[in-house]
Design a protein around this motif. Structure first.
Motif, short mmCIF file in Angstrom:
data_model
loop_
_atom_site.label_atom_id
_atom_site.label_comp_id
_atom_site.label_asym_id
_atom_site.label_seq_id
_atom_site.Cartn_x
_atom_site.Cartn_y
_atom_site.Cartn_z
N TYR A 162 0.82 -0.98 0.04
CA TYR A 162 -0.08 0.09 0.10
C TYR A 162 0.74 1.47 -0.03
CZ TYR A 162 -3.52 -3.49 1.39
OH TYR A 162 -4.09 -4.52 1.17
N HIS A 173 -3.27 5.79 -0.46
CA HIS A 173 -4.52 4.77 -0.48
C HIS A 173 -4.39 4.29 -1.86
CE1 HIS A 173 -5.51 6.50 3.13
NE2 HIS A 173 -5.45 7.89 2.56
N TRP A 181 -3.20 0.44 -3.70
CA TRP A 181 -2.62 -0.97 -3.31
C TRP A 181 -1.91 -1.18 -4.57
CZ3 TRP A 181 -3.92 -4.56 -6.95
CH2 TRP A 181 -5.08 -4.49 -7.53
N THR A 206 -7.66 1.48 -2.63
CA THR A 206 -8.23 0.75 -1.86
C THR A 206 -9.51 0.99 -1.36
OG1 THR A 206 -7.64 2.36 -0.07
CG2 THR A 206 -5.77 0.88 -0.57
N TYR A 214 -0.52 -0.05 6.86
CA TYR A 214 -1.60 0.88 6.24
C TYR A 214 -2.85 0.72 7.07
CZ TYR A 214 -5.14 2.41 2.94
OH TYR A 214 -5.94 3.31 2.26
#
Length: 127
Positions: free
Chosen positions: A10, A14, A16, A29, A119
């Motif tokens: 991550y 935000h 991935w 995400t 994360y």
């Protein structure tokens, strides 16, 4: 609480990342999708474009706001998810699956990424 799959990496912005054989698949995400609300437009980097980790490489527009999409890694964009460009709601419905955004051939190691525990701590601080 948002889902944070253990097998992904991550960014603090935000996104991935899933890396396999030097190719990184990138998406946003579930937390980001929830914060944005209904995504209505996605601007992705073009295949063949060079992107730099930490730099903006696209845009996500929702009913609430417009947000930059940051490159989580440095490399060359190999493929973009046309299904997401055609129907941005896919990102909200399945951010870790069919809602992936693009793939990148890595120029080097993806060292700056967070693991799922890091994360999770980051998004808990933001709530």
């Amino acid at each position: 609480m948002s889902t944070v799959p253990d097998h992904l990496s991550y960014t603090a912005e935000h996104e991935w990342v899933s890396v396999s054989d030097g190719i990184a698949r990138v998406g946003i995400t579930e937390y980001a999708a929830e914060q944005l609300g209904d995504i209505v437009y996605v601007q992705l980097p073009e295949a063949g474009a060079s992107i730099t980790g930490g730099e903006p490489c696209g845009e996500l527009e929702s009913t609430k706001s417009v947000s930059d999409l940051f490159a989580p890694v440095t490399g060359e964009v190999v493929d973009v998810n046309q299904a997401v460009a055609d129907d941005p709601a896919v990102v909200n419905n399945d951010p870790f699956g069919e809602g992936w955004l693009f793939t990148v051939r890595l120029d080097g190691p993806a060292d700056e990424l967070l693991d799922s525990d890091e994360y999770t701590a980051l998004i808990q601080e933001g709530e």
